[in-house]
Enzyme design. Structure first.
Site, mmCIF file in Angstrom:
data_model
loop_
_atom_site.group_PDB
_atom_site.id
_atom_site.type_symbol
_atom_site.label_atom_id
_atom_site.label_comp_id
_atom_site.label_asym_id
_atom_site.label_seq_id
_atom_site.Cartn_x
_atom_site.Cartn_y
_atom_site.Cartn_z
ATOM 1 N N THR A 278 0.825 -1.217 0.000
ATOM 2 C CA THR A 278 0.000 0.000 0.000
ATOM 3 C C THR A 278 0.855 1.261 0.000
ATOM 4 O O THR A 278 1.993 1.257 0.491
ATOM 5 C CB THR A 278 -0.889 -0.014 1.259
ATOM 6 O OG1 THR A 278 -1.517 1.251 1.400
ATOM 7 C CG2 THR A 278 -0.087 -0.281 2.529
ATOM 8 N N ASP A 279 0.264 2.352 -0.482
ATOM 9 C CA ASP A 279 0.955 3.651 -0.418
ATOM 10 C C ASP A 279 1.014 4.195 1.011
ATOM 11 O O ASP A 279 1.772 5.115 1.296
ATOM 12 C CB ASP A 279 0.297 4.669 -1.355
ATOM 13 C CG ASP A 279 -1.161 4.975 -1.034
ATOM 14 O OD1 ASP A 279 -1.731 4.353 -0.105
ATOM 15 O OD2 ASP A 279 -1.747 5.845 -1.718
ATOM 16 N N GLU A 280 0.201 3.613 1.924
ATOM 17 C CA GLU A 280 0.147 4.161 3.288
ATOM 18 C C GLU A 280 1.469 4.012 4.028
ATOM 19 O O GLU A 280 1.710 4.695 5.018
ATOM 20 C CB GLU A 280 -0.974 3.496 4.093
ATOM 21 C CG GLU A 280 -2.316 3.690 3.456
ATOM 22 C CD GLU A 280 -3.489 3.623 4.431
ATOM 23 O OE1 GLU A 280 -3.274 3.573 5.644
ATOM 24 O OE2 GLU A 280 -4.624 3.645 3.939
ATOM 25 N N TYR B 91 -2.058 -0.347 10.989
ATOM 26 C CA TYR B 91 -2.161 -1.025 9.690
ATOM 27 C C TYR B 91 -0.932 -0.733 8.825
ATOM 28 O O TYR B 91 -0.246 -1.657 8.351
ATOM 29 C CB TYR B 91 -3.442 -0.606 8.950
ATOM 30 C CG TYR B 91 -3.419 -0.946 7.471
ATOM 31 C CD1 TYR B 91 -3.455 -2.277 7.040
ATOM 32 C CD2 TYR B 91 -3.334 0.053 6.497
ATOM 33 C CE1 TYR B 91 -3.411 -2.596 5.684
ATOM 34 C CE2 TYR B 91 -3.297 -0.258 5.147
ATOM 35 C CZ TYR B 91 -3.332 -1.577 4.745
ATOM 36 O OH TYR B 91 -3.286 -1.892 3.407
ATOM 37 N N LYS C 233 2.091 -3.196 7.467
ATOM 38 C CA LYS C 233 2.396 -3.400 6.039
ATOM 39 C C LYS C 233 3.849 -2.983 5.750
ATOM 40 O O LYS C 233 4.544 -3.636 4.958
ATOM 41 C CB LYS C 233 1.422 -2.598 5.154
ATOM 42 C CG LYS C 233 -0.009 -3.106 5.142
ATOM 43 C CD LYS C 233 -0.178 -4.494 4.543
ATOM 44 C CE LYS C 233 0.027 -4.543 3.046
ATOM 45 N NZ LYS C 233 -0.341 -5.882 2.491
#
Ligand code: NAD
Ligand code: DAU
Length: 356
Positions: free
Chosen positions: A132-134, A158, A162
């Site tokens: 993810t970009d997060e 989260y 990741k």
């Protein structure tokens, strides 16, 4: 054949449906069927021998070893994760277990499997990690979009889990030579997304005449990509990506949350008008998400330049298809809104006051 983890979730299921629409290579789908996994999404494949479903945990090393030894896949595409930021705030433990320990287990099993292959099979093998970009953190209004070289600054349980999994994947390549690929994608939307995420939640609440809970001022920005464009990008990376490389995937489509919600309301006003007036009357600003990242934006030039991938959908075409899918599939929505879903809604929104 390829092994897909988490193939009963939103993106994994769309990936499998797209894959088998264009290819006869068998998919072995390993999914635990948590609250987010739904085999009904794959009902059209029930009698299709190209889809082999195994209910199981990616943390179960013995099971993963057995599957790899039996089916000898040429690739693993790893979607399985706990994926919802709000749930990670309420209960981070599952996120560390599945996202970190689960990825570690898959990597170790893949390493042993890779070692058992002959030279040609080893050269062809890929472990594709869907991320993810997060992991990159939050951008200011004028900051450049996330490139693959951006330092990691995860802010939620989260995104931290990741980020940890991304680092493990990188290390398994550098230390053990496992041929890995990592993709970091922006916010997906489209058919079959569990209605805990912004867009499907707003659609199902609006149709039910319930409040549309916008966190804080609604000016947080996300980059939105239609799910089948993400699936196409993953197929390209799997086929032609360079082992050890990272590919950022995004739609060049930054929008504030409030604009997304107003857009969904406008579409519903057109497609399913309410006798009580515009669905926008239901918009309610509620207490913000703790640690809420302000802005994400993806610089997708590397995958465009090196692999020639580009999104096929515009946001206008994608969001129309999405709203129409939820209108056409009320039974799917009713089925996923089980007791467990109602418990989650009470936990996340029951104590969230209205913003001033
Ligand atoms: P999802 O929550 O809809 O689906 C996750 C799937 O994983 C479910 O089917 C669930 O049953 C399965 N699963 C969970 N724990 C498991 C375990 N221990 N063993 C086996 N299966 C397990 O998630 P999604 O939105 O489809 O996201 C898929 C992947 O893509 C995730 O890794 C996520 O981090 C990443 N991603 C998502 C988005 C997005 O906008 N949704 C964007 C970028 C990246
Ligand atoms: O950026 C990629 C990520 O996008 C993925 O890695 C995650 O798996 C996925 O869940 C998504 O994370 P977000 O936190 O951005 O998605 P979510 O749909 O939960 O929220 C989108 C934005 O909308 C965010 O700014 C929070 C806001 N929001 C969300 C919900 C559920 C609201 O204002 N109200 C809500 O009720």
């Amino acid at each position: 054949m390829i092994l897909v983890s988490g193939g009963a979730g939103f993106i994994g299921a769309n990936f499998i449906l797209d894959w088998l629409a264009g290819d006869d290579e068998i998919i072995l789908n390993l999914d635990l069927l948590t609250y987010a996994g739904n085999l009904e999404t794959l009902a059209s494949l029930r009698d299709d021998p190209r889809h082999v479903f195994v209910q199981g945990d990616i943390c179960d090393r013995a099971l993963v070893d057995r599957l790899l030894a039996t089916y000898r896949p040429r690739a693993i595409v790893h979607f399985a994760a706990e994926s919802h930021v709000d749930r990670s705030i309420h209960g981070p433990g599952d996120f560390v277990r599945t996202n970190v320990e689960g990825t570690f287990t898959l990597l170790e099993a893949a390493r042993a499997h890779h070692a058992s292959l002959d030279a040609a099979e080893q050269a062809a093998f890929r472990f594709l990690h869907v991320s993810t970009d997060e992991v990159y953190g939050s951008l200011g209004t004028d900051d450049p979009a996330f490139a693959e070289t951006k330092a990691y600054e995860p802010n939620s349980p989260y995104s931290a889990s990741k980020a940890a999994s991304d680092h493990l994947v990188r290390a398994w390549h550098h230390t053990y030579g496992l041929p890995v690929l990592t993709t970091n994608c922006s916010n997906n939307y489209g058919p079959r997304q569990f209605p805990e995420k912004l867009i499907p939640l707003m659609i199902v609440n609006a149709l039910a005449g319930k409040p549309l809970p916008v966190y804080g001022d609604g000016l947080n920005v996300r980059d939105w990509l239609y799910v089948t464009d993400h699936c196409a990008a993953i197929r390209e990376v799997l086929a032609r990506g360079t082992p050890g490389e990272i590919y950022n995937i995004g739609g060049w489509n930054e929008k504030t949350n409030i604009d997304i919600v107003r857009g969904v309301c406008a579409l519903l006003d057109e497609l399913r008008p309410s006798a009580d007036g515009s669905h926008a009357r239901l918009i309610t600003h509620v207490t913000d998400r703790p640690g809420h990242d302000r802005r994400y934006a993806i610089d997708a030039r590397k995958i465009e330049r090196e692999l020639g991938w580009r999104p096929a959908e515009t946001f206008d075409s994608g969001i129309r298809k999405t709203v129409q899918w939820y209108l056409d599939n009320p039974q799917w929505v009713a089925d996923v809104q089980s007791g467990a879903y109602r418990d989650w809604v009470a936990a996340n929104y029951g104590t969230r006051g209205q913003a001033a």
